[in-house]
Design a protein around this motif. Structure first.
Motif, PDB file in Angstrom:
ATOM      1  N   MET A   1       0.844  -1.206   0.000  1.00  0.00           N
ATOM      2  CA  MET A   1       0.000   0.000   0.000  1.00  0.00           C
ATOM      3  C   MET A   1       0.881   1.259   0.000  1.00  0.00           C
ATOM      4  N   ILE A   2       0.538   2.221  -0.847  1.00  0.00           N
ATOM      5  CA  ILE A   2       1.320   3.448  -0.934  1.00  0.00           C
ATOM      6  C   ILE A   2       0.656   4.484  -0.039  1.00  0.00           C
ATOM      7  N   GLU A   3       1.455   5.115   0.791  1.00  0.00           N
ATOM      8  CA  GLU A   3       0.911   6.195   1.605  1.00  0.00           C
ATOM      9  C   GLU A   3       1.440   7.507   1.056  1.00  0.00           C
ATOM     10  N   PHE A   4       0.647   8.137   0.217  1.00  0.00           N
ATOM     11  CA  PHE A   4       1.067   9.364  -0.440  1.00  0.00           C
ATOM     12  C   PHE A   4      -0.142  10.291  -0.469  1.00  0.00           C
ATOM     13  N   PRO A   5       0.063  11.603  -0.229  1.00  0.00           N
ATOM     14  CA  PRO A   5      -1.101  12.499  -0.228  1.00  0.00           C
ATOM     15  C   PRO A   5      -1.758  12.564  -1.609  1.00  0.00           C
ATOM     16  N   PRO A   6      -3.045  12.279  -1.715  1.00  0.00           N
ATOM     17  CA  PRO A   6      -3.704  12.293  -3.022  1.00  0.00           C
ATOM     18  C   PRO A   6      -3.680  13.668  -3.683  1.00  0.00           C
ATOM     19  N   GLY A   7      -3.688  14.730  -2.863  1.00  0.00           N
ATOM     20  CA  GLY A   7      -3.634  16.076  -3.437  1.00  0.00           C
ATOM     21  C   GLY A   7      -2.328  16.323  -4.158  1.00  0.00           C
ATOM     22  N   LEU A   8      -1.235  15.881  -3.508  1.00  0.00           N
ATOM     23  CA  LEU A   8       0.089  16.056  -4.091  1.00  0.00           C
ATOM     24  C   LEU A   8       0.214  15.254  -5.388  1.00  0.00           C
ATOM     25  N   LEU A   9      -0.465  14.109  -5.425  1.00  0.00           N
ATOM     26  CA  LEU A   9      -0.462  13.293  -6.646  1.00  0.00           C
ATOM     27  C   LEU A   9      -1.005  14.103  -7.827  1.00  0.00           C
ATOM     28  N   LEU A  10      -2.105  14.834  -7.588  1.00  0.00           N
ATOM     29  CA  LEU A  10      -2.681  15.636  -8.670  1.00  0.00           C
ATOM     30  C   LEU A  10      -1.767  16.798  -9.045  1.00  0.00           C
ATOM     31  N   ILE A  11      -1.171  17.419  -8.029  1.00  0.00           N
ATOM     32  CA  ILE A  11      -0.311  18.579  -8.312  1.00  0.00           C
ATOM     33  C   ILE A  11       0.901  18.139  -9.122  1.00  0.00           C
ATOM     34  N   LEU A  12       1.560  17.070  -8.695  1.00  0.00           N
ATOM     35  CA  LEU A  12       2.725  16.588  -9.430  1.00  0.00           C
ATOM     36  C   LEU A  12       2.300  16.041 -10.793  1.00  0.00           C
ATOM     37  N   GLY A  13       1.123  15.401 -10.821  1.00  0.00           N
ATOM     38  CA  GLY A  13       0.626  14.846 -12.083  1.00  0.00           C
ATOM     39  C   GLY A  13       0.300  15.911 -13.110  1.00  0.00           C
ATOM     40  N   ALA A  14       0.057  17.158 -12.637  1.00  0.00           N
ATOM     41  CA  ALA A  14      -0.273  18.239 -13.572  1.00  0.00           C
ATOM     42  C   ALA A  14       0.961  18.693 -14.336  1.00  0.00           C
ATOM     43  N   LEU A  15       2.152  18.477 -13.758  1.00  0.00           N
ATOM     44  CA  LEU A  15       3.361  19.046 -14.348  1.00  0.00           C
ATOM     45  C   LEU A  15       3.683  18.496 -15.742  1.00  0.00           C
ATOM     46  N   PRO A  16       3.546  17.177 -16.012  1.00  0.00           N
ATOM     47  CA  PRO A  16       3.865  16.710 -17.368  1.00  0.00           C
ATOM     48  C   PRO A  16       2.792  17.042 -18.403  1.00  0.00           C
ATOM     49  N   VAL A  17       1.631  17.560 -17.979  1.00  0.00           N
ATOM     50  CA  VAL A  17       0.521  17.772 -18.927  1.00  0.00           C
ATOM     51  C   VAL A  17       0.916  18.623 -20.147  1.00  0.00           C
ATOM     52  N   PRO A  18       1.691  19.708 -19.974  1.00  0.00           N
ATOM     53  CA  PRO A  18       2.023  20.516 -21.170  1.00  0.00           C
ATOM     54  C   PRO A  18       2.835  19.752 -22.211  1.00  0.00           C
ATOM     55  N   ALA A  38      -8.399   5.882  -5.963  1.00  0.00           N
ATOM     56  CA  ALA A  38      -7.957   4.569  -5.495  1.00  0.00           C
ATOM     57  C   ALA A  38      -7.030   4.714  -4.292  1.00  0.00           C
ATOM     58  N   LEU A  39      -6.142   5.723  -4.366  1.00  0.00           N
ATOM     59  CA  LEU A  39      -5.203   5.978  -3.280  1.00  0.00           C
ATOM     60  C   LEU A  39      -5.955   6.300  -1.990  1.00  0.00           C
ATOM     61  N   LEU A  40      -6.905   7.204  -2.096  1.00  0.00           N
ATOM     62  CA  LEU A  40      -7.663   7.593  -0.908  1.00  0.00           C
ATOM     63  C   LEU A  40      -8.440   6.408  -0.358  1.00  0.00           C
ATOM     64  N   TYR A  41      -9.021   5.627  -1.269  1.00  0.00           N
ATOM     65  CA  TYR A  41      -9.816   4.472  -0.851  1.00  0.00           C
ATOM     66  C   TYR A  41      -8.956   3.495  -0.053  1.00  0.00           C
ATOM     67  N   SER A  42      -7.690   3.359  -0.467  1.00  0.00           N
ATOM     68  CA  SER A  42      -6.824   2.370   0.179  1.00  0.00           C
ATOM     69  C   SER A  42      -6.237   2.874   1.494  1.00  0.00           C
ATOM     70  N   LEU A  43      -6.302   4.200   1.731  1.00  0.00           N
ATOM     71  CA  LEU A  43      -5.675   4.742   2.937  1.00  0.00           C
ATOM     72  C   LEU A  43      -6.538   4.483   4.164  1.00  0.00           C
ATOM     73  N   PRO A  44      -5.973   3.898   5.213  1.00  0.00           N
ATOM     74  CA  PRO A  44      -6.745   3.774   6.450  1.00  0.00           C
ATOM     75  C   PRO A  44      -6.751   5.114   7.190  1.00  0.00           C
ATOM     76  N   ASP A  45      -7.670   5.262   8.133  1.00  0.00           N
ATOM     77  CA  ASP A  45      -7.677   6.479   8.942  1.00  0.00           C
ATOM     78  C   ASP A  45      -6.367   6.590   9.704  1.00  0.00           C
ATOM     79  N   GLY A  46      -5.935   7.794   9.928  1.00  0.00           N
ATOM     80  CA  GLY A  46      -4.721   7.984  10.714  1.00  0.00           C
ATOM     81  C   GLY A  46      -3.851   9.070  10.143  1.00  0.00           C
ATOM     82  N   ASN A  47      -2.697   9.247  10.762  1.00  0.00           N
ATOM     83  CA  ASN A  47      -1.788  10.320  10.389  1.00  0.00           C
ATOM     84  C   ASN A  47      -0.572   9.687   9.715  1.00  0.00           C
ATOM     85  N   HIS A  48      -0.473   9.834   8.393  1.00  0.00           N
ATOM     86  CA  HIS A  48       0.474   9.014   7.638  1.00  0.00           C
ATOM     87  C   HIS A  48       1.753   9.713   7.220  1.00  0.00           C
TER      88      HIS A  48
END
Lengths: 565, 95
Positions: A1-18, A38-48
């Motif tokens: 399981m990957i513990e990564f902030p889903p928001g950051l995923l979108l921000i970093l994912g926006a960079l290659p778009v151009p 999917a990332l959010l769904y897989s994350l359990p509650d807590g401070n990661h």
């Protein structure tokens, strides 16, 4: 399981778009929200994702029930937004949209105020490009006003968190309350983004100026992030009830007389936020569930409504009620989707607004806030009046404008279709939504009396509209500007500034004038003595030089004899 | 807000066939259908006992009356008071 902030995923994912071209770009942009979901769904509650910095703990990924609801709906909103804007070629709109959504999602999952501040400002900066992309002078001006106010909200948040840090020694983003000065400042920062009364007008000013696709995204994130922040920090703060009640009531009067249909939607967005603020202010489990549920349903149906008006703007170049009418003949699908959005915001039974708004109304009645309850009921009738009826009626029916624009592009229709399915799906099967709310739900929306009461309210509101239209009492749509609090800085403030600067300019001119005259006189003197004709600039014959020296020596000798030295 | 559009919006063809709603009589039919629905839902107060949330909303026809009066008030206040105060020419801010 990957513990990564889903928001950051979108921000970093926006960079290659151009750098992506053609269908690959679309596929990549659609994959990002899916991956985030999917990332959010897989994350359990807590401070990661805790990071230690300057002796404080920064919590970049705190997952709990409240943040999860907002996280899910934000991801749904950006997914729908991406589909809706697939036809757009301007890459800056795609990039800023994804970063904006990522910042909002990031903000929902942080556990400290410093990280919140960073994401808070990022939403402001990323979103302004959605307004600028319209490329009109009006949009440019509105975007600058928007940016100043949004960044100002961030500055207040920063000031508040520093004061609070000083007061309590903690930057944790939990319950804040208004006991300390820091709490009040932070509330003010949240209040600007939540469009509290008198702090609201950036919303109606900027949103109608953005691109057809940009407004859809704008309507989803900024204000609901503020609602999330209020629910997190100020649940049960009774003052919010009064603020919320005011917010539900006054914008609908403006909505009735507004000609720009996207501005009408901006006013009704403001009114819907009022319901959520009331829910937060009441602060019971039912009320907070109601506020979260209403934010969830609201994001989807409001996006749907803005999408339908965006499609009209895209095809006809205008959303002024005076210029439209009869579009159902050539845009039948958009018409149906708009009506579904209208039915949802009006809280018709079997549509999504019904299962969420009724929780807030019930909570108000349970806690015996009867006046609040009456105003909310009035606002419910009012929102049906201007969002449920006025928007579809003036755009698609009313007097036939003769315009026969093409149906909306396929990607827009798909986005609107999916949003419509969600609106009806949540309305018919609310249990899935109720399952993800912050508290256990013991609430049944579909009782005989709830349904009947709501149906009576809405049909008689429709009756009022029909009677007013057929008797000619309904106010005619007019091309005009309606003043709101933006008058304070667009007219009064500007006039004052012009007056102050011109007064200051006069003083400055007098000062420099005097200085100039003195300077000129000085230069003239200098010129007279040292200029080509000046006494001191003459070339002296050697003889006169010698004479002068002899005279000087003579004078010296004379004085010497006088024994002065 | 009106955008500059390179392509003109297509307009109705002169020989376009009128739709069902284009006939005034049919609009009146829709209005009558609404009147009848309103009468039916208000009369449902008799067979269905509404569980009241407050001491006053259990009264017969409360929601219908509130919805109707509230909406009429909303429109008339917006039109006759608010619009008088805030209405300005369309180019008010353009200077």
């Amino acid at each position: 399981m990957i513990e990564f902030p889903p928001g950051l995923l979108l921000i970093l994912g926006a960079l290659p778009v151009p750098f992506l071209r053609g269908p690959l770009r679309g596929i990549w942009m659609l994959a990002l929200p899916v991956a985030a979901f999917a990332l959010l769904y897989s994350l359990p509650d807590g401070n990661h994702f805790p990071i230690s910095a300057f002796g404080q703990e920064l919590e970049l990924l705190r997952v709990d029930a409240l943040s999860r609801v907002f996280g899910y709906v934000f991801i749904i909103a950006i997914f729908l937004g991406v589909i809706y804007s697939l036809h757009v070629r301007a890459v800056e709109e795609h990039v800023s949209g994804l970063i904006y959504a990522g910042a909002a999602i990031g903000a929902v999952f942080v556990g400290d105020l410093v990280s919140l501040f960073v994401y808070w400002e990022l939403t402001a900066i990323a979103s302004v490009f959605l307004i600028l992309a319209r490329r009109t002078p009006e949009a440019l001006a509105a975007s600058m006003r928007y940016l100043i106010i949004q960044v100002g909200s961030g500055v207040l948040l920063l000031a508040g968190l520093i004061v609070r840090w000083h007061e309590t020694g903690s930057i944790e983003f939990g319950h804040i309350g208004i006991d300390g000065a820091g709490g009040v400042l932070i509330l003010l920062a949240f209040g600007i983004k939540a469009a509290f009364p008198l702090l609201h007008n950036w919303l109606q000013d900027a949103y109608p100026q953005a691109t057809p696709t940009g407004t859809v995204l704008l309507s989803a994130f900024t204000t609901k992030l503020a609602i999330y922040a209020l629910a997190r920090g100020y649940a049960g703060t009774e003052e919010l009830i009064w603020i919320g009640v005011t917010m539900t009531a006054f914008p609908i009067f403006f909505a009735v007389i507004e000609n720009d249909l996207r501005k009408v939607l901006a006013y009704s967005l403001n009114n819907q936020l009022g319901f959520m603020v009331v829910g937060v202010g009441i602060g019971t489990e039912l009320a907070l569930n109601g506020a979260a549920a209403h934010a969830f349903t609201h994001i989807i149906y409001k996006s749907l409504l803005f999408m339908s008006m965006g499609a009209v703007l895209h095809r006809t170049g205008t959303v002024l009620a005076t210029e439209l009418g009869g579009l159902y003949k050539s845009m039948p699908f958009t018409t149906v989707f708009c009506i579904i959005g209208g039915a949802s915001i009006s809280a018709f039974p079997l549509f999504s607004g019904f299962v969420s708004k009724s929780m807030i109304l019930s909570a108000a009645a349970h806690e015996e806030y009867y006046f609040t309850w009456l105003v909310l009921l009035f606002a419910s009738a009012g929102v049906f009046h201007h969002s449920g009826i006025k928007i579809p009626f003036f755009a698609f029916f009313a007097h036939d404008s003769g315009k026969r624009p093409k149906e909306a592009p396929l990607n827009m229709l798909i986005a609107m279709g999916l949003a419509s399915i969600l609106c009806i799906g949540i309305g018919v099967w609310p249990s899935a939504l109720y399952a993800i709310l912050p508290f256990d739900v013991d609430f049944r929306p579909y009782t005989d009396s709830h349904v009947l009461a709501q149906v009576q309210l809405l049909f008689f509101s429709a009756l009022a509209f029909t009677v007013l239209i057929r008797t000619g009492l309904y106010p005619p749509e007019l091309r005009c500007t309606n003043l709101d609090t933006d008058w304070l800085y667009r007219r009064l403030g500007r006039r004052l500034l012009v007056r102050i600067t011109s007064a200051a300019g006069a003083v400055q001119a007098r000062f420099y004038g005097a200085l100039n005259r003195r300077g000129q006189r000085f230069l003239l003197q200098l010129y007279r003595h040292h200029g080509p004709q000046g006494v001191l600039a003459r070339t002296w014959p050697t003889g006169s030089m010698v004479l002068w020296v002899a005279l000087l020596l003579f004078a010296y000798l004379f004085l010497y004899f006088l024994d002065i030295f | 807000m009106t955008d500059h559009h390179e392509t003109e919006v297509p307009m109705a063809a002169p020989d376009e066939a009128p739709r069902w709603l284009d006939r005034k009589a049919n609009v009146t039919k829709v209005a009558w259908a609404l009147y009848i629905v309103c009468a039916v839902v208000i009369l449902l107060d008799f067979p269905i006992h509404r569980h009241a949330d407050t001491s006053f909303d259990g009264n017969f026809g409360f929601y219908g009356a509130y919805g109707f009066i509230g909406s009429v008030m909303l429109v008339l206040v917006a039109k006759n008071i608010l619009r008088r105060i805030v209405k300005r020419p369309e180019d008010y801010y353009d200077d």
